[in-house]
Design a protein around this motif. Structure first.
Motif, short mmCIF file in Angstrom:
data_model
loop_
_atom_site.label_atom_id
_atom_site.label_comp_id
_atom_site.label_asym_id
_atom_site.label_seq_id
_atom_site.Cartn_x
_atom_site.Cartn_y
_atom_site.Cartn_z
N ASP A 63 10.91 1.41 0.68
CA ASP A 63 11.30 2.40 1.68
C ASP A 63 10.22 2.44 2.76
N PRO A 64 10.61 2.51 4.03
CA PRO A 64 9.61 2.54 5.11
C PRO A 64 8.59 3.67 4.95
N ARG A 65 9.01 4.79 4.38
CA ARG A 65 8.08 5.89 4.17
C ARG A 65 7.05 5.55 3.10
N ALA A 66 7.45 4.78 2.08
CA ALA A 66 6.51 4.33 1.05
C ALA A 66 5.52 3.34 1.66
N ILE A 67 6.02 2.43 2.49
CA ILE A 67 5.14 1.46 3.15
C ILE A 67 4.12 2.19 4.01
N ALA A 68 4.58 3.17 4.78
CA ALA A 68 3.67 3.93 5.66
C ALA A 68 2.65 4.72 4.85
N CYS A 69 3.09 5.32 3.76
CA CYS A 69 2.20 6.10 2.91
C CYS A 69 1.10 5.20 2.34
N ALA A 70 1.49 4.08 1.74
CA ALA A 70 0.51 3.16 1.17
C ALA A 70 -0.43 2.64 2.25
N ARG A 71 0.13 2.27 3.40
CA ARG A 71 -0.69 1.77 4.50
C ARG A 71 -1.74 2.80 4.91
N GLY A 72 -1.36 4.07 4.89
CA GLY A 72 -2.30 5.14 5.23
C GLY A 72 -3.47 5.22 4.26
N HIS A 73 -3.31 4.60 3.09
CA HIS A 73 -4.38 4.58 2.09
C HIS A 73 -4.99 3.18 1.97
N GLY A 74 -4.72 2.34 2.98
CA GLY A 74 -5.32 1.01 3.02
C GLY A 74 -4.67 -0.02 2.11
N VAL A 75 -3.42 0.23 1.69
CA VAL A 75 -2.73 -0.68 0.78
C VAL A 75 -1.45 -1.17 1.44
N ASP A 76 -1.26 -2.48 1.46
CA ASP A 76 -0.06 -3.06 2.08
C ASP A 76 0.95 -3.41 0.99
N ILE A 77 2.09 -2.75 0.99
CA ILE A 77 3.16 -3.06 0.03
C ILE A 77 4.39 -3.62 0.75
N SER A 78 4.27 -3.94 2.02
CA SER A 78 5.42 -4.36 2.81
C SER A 78 6.03 -5.67 2.33
N MET A 79 5.24 -6.49 1.63
CA MET A 79 5.76 -7.79 1.17
C MET A 79 6.53 -7.69 -0.14
N LEU A 80 6.47 -6.55 -0.81
CA LEU A 80 7.17 -6.39 -2.07
C LEU A 80 8.68 -6.35 -1.85
N ARG A 81 9.43 -6.77 -2.84
CA ARG A 81 10.90 -6.73 -2.79
C ARG A 81 11.42 -6.13 -4.08
N ALA A 82 12.39 -5.25 -3.94
CA ALA A 82 12.96 -4.57 -5.10
C ALA A 82 13.69 -5.55 -5.99
N ARG A 83 13.61 -5.26 -7.27
CA ARG A 83 14.38 -6.02 -8.25
C ARG A 83 14.74 -5.10 -9.41
N GLN A 84 15.75 -5.49 -10.12
CA GLN A 84 16.18 -4.71 -11.28
C GLN A 84 15.45 -5.20 -12.53
N LEU A 85 15.18 -4.29 -13.42
CA LEU A 85 14.59 -4.62 -14.72
C LEU A 85 15.48 -5.65 -15.41
N ARG A 86 14.84 -6.69 -15.96
CA ARG A 86 15.56 -7.76 -16.66
C ARG A 86 15.23 -7.71 -18.15
#
Length: 162
Positions: free
Chosen positions: A51-74
């Motif tokens: 979610d863009p809000r999660a990306i912005a939140c993490a970025r505000g703490h110096g962490v980049d999660i923008s490259m992650l992609r959602a997947r379902q538990l296997r």
């Protein structure tokens, strides 16, 4: 050591937790020794970024999660990961329901396993705003710090071996 963080859709809480865990692990003696991933119990967002809000939140703490992609538990995640760390009680129940009997002992609530905020789930910020994402970040980052402390102690004491 392989850790999997699980929430509902894998676009808010679990990517925040994955990012916090990776950042804390990479800055610790555990760097290169612990792998972290995340998944959702549902498939609604598979292939999408957080979610863009999660990306912005993490970025505000110096962490980049923008490259992650959602997947379902296997099903194979139960064998591939040492711990499945669930964001809340419903996620825990859903993951346990699908778990093979031999894997049930490694399905736990993230905050309880980390030893912080006992019994406190990571609330889903999806229907909220930046304050709810910040609250989720505080919980998962606190858990990430505690996970690093726990795993370092377990490695030092020989409970975990390379």
């Amino acid at each position: 050591m392989k850790l999997l963080v699980v929430c509902l859709g894998n676009i808010c809480r679990s990517p925040l937790a994955e990012g916090a865990l990776r950042a804390r692990i990479d800055a610790s003696p555990l760097a290169g020794r612990v792998q972290v991933d995340s998944a959702g119990t549902g498939d609604w967002h598979a292939g999408q970024p957080p979610d863009p809000r999660a990306i912005a939140c993490a970025r505000g703490h110096g962490v980049d999660i923008s490259m992650l992609r959602a997947r379902q538990l296997r099903q194979r995640d139960y064998a591939d990961f040492d711990w499945l760390l669930c964001a809340d009680g419903q996620n825990l129940r859903d993951v346990l329901r699908e778990a093979p009997p031999s894997s049930r002992g490694k399905v736990v609530l993230l905050t309880e396993w980390a030893g912080v905020h006992e019994g406190c789930p990571v609330p889903d910020p999806y229907n909220g705003g930046s304050a709810e994402f910040e609250q989720a970040w505080r919980l998962v980052d606190s858990a990430a710090r505690a996970v690093v402390t726990r795993l370092c102690a377990e490695w030092d004491s020989g409970i975990i071996r390379d």
